[in-house]
Design a protein around this motif. Sequence first.
Motif, PDB file in Angstrom:
ATOM      1  N   CYS A  40      28.456   1.878 -42.700  1.00  0.00           N
ATOM      2  CA  CYS A  40      27.828   2.294 -43.710  1.00  0.00           C
ATOM      3  C   CYS A  40      28.749   2.531 -44.901  1.00  0.00           C
ATOM      4  O   CYS A  40      29.773   2.867 -44.830  1.00  0.00           O
ATOM      5  CB  CYS A  40      27.183   3.810 -43.240  1.00  0.00           C
ATOM      6  N   GLY A  60      15.337  -2.145 -37.637  1.00  0.00           N
ATOM      7  CA  GLY A  60      16.171  -0.900 -38.147  1.00  0.00           C
ATOM      8  C   GLY A  60      17.609  -0.884 -37.823  1.00  0.00           C
ATOM      9  O   GLY A  60      18.106   0.188 -37.857  1.00  0.00           O
ATOM     10  N   TRP A  62      20.035  -1.929 -39.036  1.00  0.00           N
ATOM     11  CA  TRP A  62      21.127  -1.649 -40.137  1.00  0.00           C
ATOM     12  C   TRP A  62      20.981  -0.261 -40.404  1.00  0.00           C
ATOM     13  O   TRP A  62      21.770   0.021 -41.331  1.00  0.00           O
ATOM     14  CB  TRP A  62      20.689  -2.748 -41.115  1.00  0.00           C
ATOM     15  N   GLN A  63      20.173   0.475 -40.074  1.00  0.00           N
ATOM     16  CA  GLN A  63      19.909   2.066 -40.358  1.00  0.00           C
ATOM     17  C   GLN A  63      21.518   2.723 -39.865  1.00  0.00           C
ATOM     18  O   GLN A  63      21.634   2.794 -38.820  1.00  0.00           O
ATOM     19  CB  GLN A  63      18.908   2.513 -40.111  1.00  0.00           C
ATOM     20  N   CYS A  64      22.055   3.475 -40.780  1.00  0.00           N
ATOM     21  CA  CYS A  64      23.371   4.176 -40.660  1.00  0.00           C
ATOM     22  C   CYS A  64      22.803   5.376 -39.512  1.00  0.00           C
ATOM     23  O   CYS A  64      21.658   6.199 -39.734  1.00  0.00           O
ATOM     24  CB  CYS A  64      23.912   5.066 -41.766  1.00  0.00           C
ATOM     25  N   LYS A  67      21.544   8.481 -41.205  1.00  0.00           N
ATOM     26  CA  LYS A  67      20.717   8.316 -42.063  1.00  0.00           C
ATOM     27  C   LYS A  67      20.889   8.271 -43.462  1.00  0.00           C
ATOM     28  O   LYS A  67      19.993   8.567 -44.358  1.00  0.00           O
ATOM     29  CB  LYS A  67      19.690   9.675 -42.018  1.00  0.00           C
ATOM     30  N   CYS A  68      22.075   7.626 -43.922  1.00  0.00           N
ATOM     31  CA  CYS A  68      22.406   7.461 -45.439  1.00  0.00           C
ATOM     32  C   CYS A  68      21.659   6.423 -46.004  1.00  0.00           C
ATOM     33  O   CYS A  68      21.151   6.588 -47.318  1.00  0.00           O
ATOM     34  CB  CYS A  68      23.783   7.094 -45.507  1.00  0.00           C
ATOM     35  N   ASN A  69      21.113   5.292 -45.404  1.00  0.00           N
ATOM     36  CA  ASN A  69      20.378   4.388 -45.974  1.00  0.00           C
ATOM     37  C   ASN A  69      18.973   4.055 -45.352  1.00  0.00           C
ATOM     38  O   ASN A  69      18.304   3.044 -45.393  1.00  0.00           O
ATOM     39  CB  ASN A  69      21.021   3.020 -45.695  1.00  0.00           C
ATOM     40  N   TRP A  70      18.188   5.294 -44.847  1.00  0.00           N
ATOM     41  CA  TRP A  70      16.741   5.264 -44.326  1.00  0.00           C
ATOM     42  C   TRP A  70      15.795   5.380 -45.151  1.00  0.00           C
ATOM     43  O   TRP A  70      15.833   5.614 -46.366  1.00  0.00           O
ATOM     44  CB  TRP A  70      16.702   6.163 -43.363  1.00  0.00           C
TER      45      TRP A  70
END
Length: 70
Positions: A40, A60, A62-64, A67-70
């Motif tokens: 991230c 998904g 690639w999602q941190c 949840k930083c980039n959700w």
Amino acid sequence: MKQAVCTEPLEREDPRYMSPVQLAGLGVSRLNRYDAVLQCTMCGTSWSPKFRADGTLPPGYWQCPNKCNW
């Protein structure tokens, strides 16, 4: 902090084939091309998504985890 905007189309759902610009647009960077180790760009957390039986990555991936980039 302004996040980079991805203007390149995502032709594949696999970080091994995405450019650094495409990944940056998702808020992640690739630490290891072959094992799909992602990091991230906001919090620095690293993770490795699990490949499916057919060799693709789940939606998904690639999602941190934080949840930083959700």
